[in-house]
Design a protein around this motif. Structure first.
Motif, PDB file in Angstrom:
ATOM      1  N   THR A 295       0.848  -0.859  -0.123  1.00  0.00           N
ATOM      2  CA  THR A 295      -0.375   0.436  -0.296  1.00  0.00           C
ATOM      3  C   THR A 295       1.206   1.252  -0.190  1.00  0.00           C
ATOM      4  O   THR A 295       0.590   2.209  -0.358  1.00  0.00           O
ATOM      5  CB  THR A 295      -1.220  -0.512   1.077  1.00  0.00           C
ATOM      6  OG1 THR A 295      -1.644  -1.104   1.243  1.00  0.00           O
ATOM      7  CG2 THR A 295      -1.930   1.370   1.820  1.00  0.00           C
ATOM      8  N   TRP A 296       2.403   1.408   0.684  1.00  0.00           N
ATOM      9  CA  TRP A 296       2.995   2.089   0.480  1.00  0.00           C
ATOM     10  C   TRP A 296       3.463   3.173  -0.987  1.00  0.00           C
ATOM     11  O   TRP A 296       3.605   3.957  -0.988  1.00  0.00           O
ATOM     12  CB  TRP A 296       3.981   2.188   2.002  1.00  0.00           C
ATOM     13  CG  TRP A 296       4.731   3.404   2.058  1.00  0.00           C
ATOM     14  CD1 TRP A 296       6.321   3.095   2.399  1.00  0.00           C
ATOM     15  CD2 TRP A 296       3.770   5.003   2.429  1.00  0.00           C
ATOM     16  NE1 TRP A 296       6.565   4.398   1.796  1.00  0.00           N
ATOM     17  CE2 TRP A 296       5.723   5.403   2.619  1.00  0.00           C
ATOM     18  CE3 TRP A 296       3.081   5.058   2.335  1.00  0.00           C
ATOM     19  CZ2 TRP A 296       5.616   6.852   2.474  1.00  0.00           C
ATOM     20  CZ3 TRP A 296       3.704   6.702   2.714  1.00  0.00           C
ATOM     21  CH2 TRP A 296       4.814   7.774   2.569  1.00  0.00           C
ATOM     22  N   ALA A 297       4.084   1.071  -0.824  1.00  0.00           N
ATOM     23  CA  ALA A 297       4.808   1.629  -2.311  1.00  0.00           C
ATOM     24  C   ALA A 297       3.275   1.991  -3.396  1.00  0.00           C
ATOM     25  O   ALA A 297       3.893   2.698  -4.253  1.00  0.00           O
ATOM     26  CB  ALA A 297       5.032   0.305  -3.089  1.00  0.00           C
ATOM     27  N   TRP A 298       2.330   1.353  -3.675  1.00  0.00           N
ATOM     28  CA  TRP A 298       1.556   2.242  -4.276  1.00  0.00           C
ATOM     29  C   TRP A 298       0.662   4.082  -3.963  1.00  0.00           C
ATOM     30  O   TRP A 298       1.058   4.729  -4.796  1.00  0.00           O
ATOM     31  CB  TRP A 298      -0.045   1.369  -3.974  1.00  0.00           C
ATOM     32  CG  TRP A 298      -0.755   1.688  -4.951  1.00  0.00           C
ATOM     33  CD1 TRP A 298      -1.897   2.076  -5.849  1.00  0.00           C
ATOM     34  CD2 TRP A 298      -2.670   2.709  -3.731  1.00  0.00           C
ATOM     35  NE1 TRP A 298      -2.487   2.755  -6.265  1.00  0.00           N
ATOM     36  CE2 TRP A 298      -3.206   3.554  -4.906  1.00  0.00           C
ATOM     37  CE3 TRP A 298      -2.534   3.060  -2.375  1.00  0.00           C
ATOM     38  CZ2 TRP A 298      -4.217   4.123  -4.120  1.00  0.00           C
ATOM     39  CZ3 TRP A 298      -3.734   3.927  -2.259  1.00  0.00           C
ATOM     40  CH2 TRP A 298      -4.287   4.704  -3.262  1.00  0.00           C
ATOM     41  N   LEU A 299       0.878   3.909  -3.321  1.00  0.00           N
ATOM     42  CA  LEU A 299       0.699   5.757  -2.261  1.00  0.00           C
ATOM     43  C   LEU A 299       1.659   6.258  -3.467  1.00  0.00           C
ATOM     44  O   LEU A 299       1.355   7.475  -3.070  1.00  0.00           O
ATOM     45  CB  LEU A 299       0.381   5.819  -0.989  1.00  0.00           C
ATOM     46  CG  LEU A 299      -0.332   6.625  -0.878  1.00  0.00           C
ATOM     47  CD1 LEU A 299      -1.285   7.332  -0.868  1.00  0.00           C
ATOM     48  CD2 LEU A 299      -0.477   6.772   1.211  1.00  0.00           C
ATOM     49  N   ARG A 300       2.892   6.039  -2.880  1.00  0.00           N
ATOM     50  CA  ARG A 300       4.238   6.669  -3.595  1.00  0.00           C
ATOM     51  C   ARG A 300       3.938   7.017  -4.984  1.00  0.00           C
ATOM     52  O   ARG A 300       4.446   7.905  -4.968  1.00  0.00           O
ATOM     53  CB  ARG A 300       5.772   5.920  -2.577  1.00  0.00           C
ATOM     54  CG  ARG A 300       5.879   6.265  -1.359  1.00  0.00           C
ATOM     55  CD  ARG A 300       7.320   5.971  -1.042  1.00  0.00           C
ATOM     56  NE  ARG A 300       7.610   4.373  -1.345  1.00  0.00           N
ATOM     57  CZ  ARG A 300       8.622   3.809  -1.504  1.00  0.00           C
ATOM     58  NH1 ARG A 300       9.935   4.621  -1.206  1.00  0.00           N
ATOM     59  NH2 ARG A 300       8.382   2.491  -1.501  1.00  0.00           N
ATOM     60  N   ARG A 301       3.293   5.642  -5.136  1.00  0.00           N
ATOM     61  CA  ARG A 301       3.769   5.718  -6.828  1.00  0.00           C
ATOM     62  C   ARG A 301       2.293   6.963  -7.288  1.00  0.00           C
ATOM     63  O   ARG A 301       2.685   7.637  -8.476  1.00  0.00           O
ATOM     64  CB  ARG A 301       2.997   4.404  -7.573  1.00  0.00           C
ATOM     65  CG  ARG A 301       3.438   4.897  -9.124  1.00  0.00           C
ATOM     66  CD  ARG A 301       3.055   2.727  -9.697  1.00  0.00           C
ATOM     67  NE  ARG A 301       2.473   2.644  -9.396  1.00  0.00           N
ATOM     68  CZ  ARG A 301       1.756   1.376  -8.041  1.00  0.00           C
ATOM     69  NH1 ARG A 301       2.822   1.058  -7.062  1.00  0.00           N
ATOM     70  NH2 ARG A 301       0.481   1.077  -7.449  1.00  0.00           N
ATOM     71  N   VAL A 302       1.144   7.019  -6.891  1.00  0.00           N
ATOM     72  CA  VAL A 302      -0.297   7.952  -7.342  1.00  0.00           C
ATOM     73  C   VAL A 302      -0.134   9.162  -6.517  1.00  0.00           C
ATOM     74  O   VAL A 302      -0.388  10.054  -7.122  1.00  0.00           O
ATOM     75  CB  VAL A 302      -1.244   7.024  -6.708  1.00  0.00           C
ATOM     76  CG1 VAL A 302      -1.375   5.811  -7.844  1.00  0.00           C
ATOM     77  CG2 VAL A 302      -1.733   6.724  -5.493  1.00  0.00           C
ATOM     78  N   GLY A 303       0.823   9.469  -5.732  1.00  0.00           N
ATOM     79  CA  GLY A 303       0.719  10.779  -4.469  1.00  0.00           C
ATOM     80  C   GLY A 303      -0.385  11.033  -3.552  1.00  0.00           C
ATOM     81  O   GLY A 303      -0.386  12.340  -3.009  1.00  0.00           O
ATOM     82  N   SER A 304      -1.418  10.443  -4.125  1.00  0.00           N
ATOM     83  CA  SER A 304      -2.480  10.669  -2.761  1.00  0.00           C
ATOM     84  C   SER A 304      -3.377   9.904  -3.235  1.00  0.00           C
ATOM     85  O   SER A 304      -3.712   9.397  -4.072  1.00  0.00           O
ATOM     86  CB  SER A 304      -3.413  12.273  -3.129  1.00  0.00           C
ATOM     87  OG  SER A 304      -3.719  12.273  -5.007  1.00  0.00           O
ATOM     88  N   VAL A 305      -4.714   9.808  -2.087  1.00  0.00           N
ATOM     89  CA  VAL A 305      -6.071   8.853  -2.550  1.00  0.00           C
ATOM     90  C   VAL A 305      -6.635   8.886  -3.680  1.00  0.00           C
ATOM     91  O   VAL A 305      -7.084  10.157  -3.658  1.00  0.00           O
ATOM     92  CB  VAL A 305      -6.811   8.965  -1.157  1.00  0.00           C
ATOM     93  CG1 VAL A 305      -7.443   7.697  -0.719  1.00  0.00           C
ATOM     94  CG2 VAL A 305      -5.595   8.023  -0.642  1.00  0.00           C
ATOM     95  N   PRO A 306      -7.376   8.354  -4.147  1.00  0.00           N
ATOM     96  CA  PRO A 306      -8.132   8.985  -5.857  1.00  0.00           C
ATOM     97  C   PRO A 306      -9.399   8.958  -5.560  1.00  0.00           C
ATOM     98  O   PRO A 306      -9.676   8.664  -4.473  1.00  0.00           O
ATOM     99  CB  PRO A 306      -8.430   7.213  -6.352  1.00  0.00           C
ATOM    100  CG  PRO A 306      -7.874   5.963  -5.993  1.00  0.00           C
ATOM    101  CD  PRO A 306      -6.874   6.996  -4.720  1.00  0.00           C
ATOM    102  N   ALA A 307      -9.908   9.442  -6.122  1.00  0.00           N
ATOM    103  CA  ALA A 307     -11.722   9.896  -6.348  1.00  0.00           C
ATOM    104  C   ALA A 307     -12.282   8.448  -5.772  1.00  0.00           C
ATOM    105  O   ALA A 307     -11.987   7.635  -6.468  1.00  0.00           O
ATOM    106  CB  ALA A 307     -12.398  10.745  -7.105  1.00  0.00           C
ATOM    107  N   ARG A 308     -13.126   8.276  -5.350  1.00  0.00           N
ATOM    108  CA  ARG A 308     -13.986   6.672  -5.315  1.00  0.00           C
ATOM    109  C   ARG A 308     -14.689   6.863  -6.694  1.00  0.00           C
ATOM    110  O   ARG A 308     -15.405   7.593  -6.577  1.00  0.00           O
ATOM    111  CB  ARG A 308     -15.532   6.738  -4.230  1.00  0.00           C
ATOM    112  CG  ARG A 308     -14.682   6.946  -2.737  1.00  0.00           C
ATOM    113  CD  ARG A 308     -14.969   6.851  -2.039  1.00  0.00           C
ATOM    114  NE  ARG A 308     -16.009   5.749  -1.255  1.00  0.00           N
ATOM    115  CZ  ARG A 308     -17.001   5.143  -1.573  1.00  0.00           C
ATOM    116  NH1 ARG A 308     -18.385   6.446  -1.813  1.00  0.00           N
ATOM    117  NH2 ARG A 308     -17.152   4.621  -1.513  1.00  0.00           N
ATOM    118  N   ALA A 309     -14.167   6.178  -7.928  1.00  0.00           N
ATOM    119  CA  ALA A 309     -15.072   5.772  -9.053  1.00  0.00           C
ATOM    120  C   ALA A 309     -16.066   5.681  -8.866  1.00  0.00           C
ATOM    121  O   ALA A 309     -16.655   4.275  -8.126  1.00  0.00           O
ATOM    122  CB  ALA A 309     -13.770   4.919  -9.423  1.00  0.00           C
TER     123      ALA A 309
END
Length: 342
Positions: A295-309
């Protein structure tokens, strides 16, 4: 296997699509097309289930398995099932433990009473919407539907931000308010393990309701936060505060301090669900360290929590920094700073 994913651009749906394509399945994703194109190789059908002709793209086609994450009006789930009747082998609906009627006992099983909801309702709160959709799908599909009542879902792609909030907070370092007790059991499911179970159970034709979450005590608050410190490399110090003092200070479990539900709280059952049926049906749950690190690796990659689709925006979770600082000044003592993760 031919999979129809109703949704597919959000947290759970995205994980299901990723797992199915990894398996080499033929995947069709049906959604409004507002959150980017699906992965390469995934057939994309566009439609809005809330519109009068929104299911037109599903008029033709046959699939071995449907996975549906719908949390809107039950009447829409009912209409979708009727549209697909006779053209799908099995239907998996991602429901929620929220369907159980209050008060919910610790160790709740799938036989517990549900909230009142009708299969043709057009409105309601989240528990009513999920319970009504369950009834709608059962009425149309009978024993060809699996109702997967998920608990807390964590992992890469999380669009509510519970675990991401903790990881971002730990990464900031300094004195961190940690909600006790340190050995408080935490029950959750990694979204990738949930996706694998949905596909496995659906392909096997499992039917009826099943609580899909790890065993109670799969990890603890102490292990979770310590794993977060290790993953982020944080120069942080955990200040463990007694839950009674936090509650007396007006701290709201689950929202102010995500994931945390203290002993004796009315919603403590959410992390004490019976999962006998899920594990008998093949559910497997990876270690907490893997969920946290990924989860930390993903969060660093995307930068922020995405909007709920495709779903309404939700208030942000987690304490405001100024409020946390005030609570630390008023409540923090000097206990051990951490426990080793499993």
């Amino acid at each position: 296997m031919k999979l129809l994913m109703l949704g597919g651009s959000g947290f759970v749906g995205g994980a299901v699509v990723a797992e199915a394509t990894h398996r080499g399945w033929a995947v069709t994703a049906f959604n409004r097309g507002r959150h980017g194109a699906p992965p390469a190789g995934v057939r994309h059908l566009v439609g809005d289930r809330t519109a009068a002709d929104g299911l037109a793209a599903l008029t033709e086609g046959e699939w071995d398995l449907v996975v549906d994450t719908w949390d809107g009006a039950p009447r829409v789930a009912q209409a979708t099932a009727r549209m697909l009747l006779g053209r799908v082998g099995h239907y998996v609906y991602v429901s929620s433990g929220s369907v159980y009627a209050q008060p919910v006992p610790a160790g709740v099983t799938e036989q517990a009473p549900l909230v009142e909801a009708a299969p043709d309702d057009v409105d309601g709160d989240y528990p009513m919407l999920k319970a009504g959709a369950e009834r709608a799908l059962r009425a149309v599909l009978g024993d060809r539907v699996l109702l997967a009542r998920a608990g807390l879902i964590l992992g890469p792609g999380e669009d509510i931000g519970r675990l991401p909030w903790w990881l971002n907070r730990l990464a900031q370092g300094g004195e961190v308010l940690a909600p006790g007790p340190v050995d408080l059991p935490v029950q959750y499911v990694d979204v990738r393990d949930l996706a694998a179970f949905l596909l496995d159970a659906g392909a096997a034709g499992q039917a009826g309701a099943v609580n899909v979450v790890s065993r109670p005590g799969h990890t603890t608050m102490g292990e979770l936060l310590t794993a977060g410190m290790a993953a982020t490399g944080a120069a942080a110090r955990l200040n463990w505060v007694d839950p009674g003092r936090l509650l007396a200070a007006g701290v709201e479990p689950w929202n102010d301090l995500p994931i945390w539900i203290p002993p004796g709280h009315e919603y403590r059952w959410m992390q004490q669900m019976d999962v006998t049926r899920a594990y008998a049906g093949g559910l497997g749950c990876r270690p907490v360290t893997e969920t946290v690190v990924d989860t930390w690796a993903w969060l660093r990659r995307v930068g922020s929590v995405p909007a709920r689709a495709g779903r309404p925006a939700r208030p942000p979770v987690g304490l405001d920094p100024a409020r946390e600082a005030g609570l630390l000044a008023a409540l923090a003592t000097d206990p051990p700073s951490a426990v080793p993760p499993r």
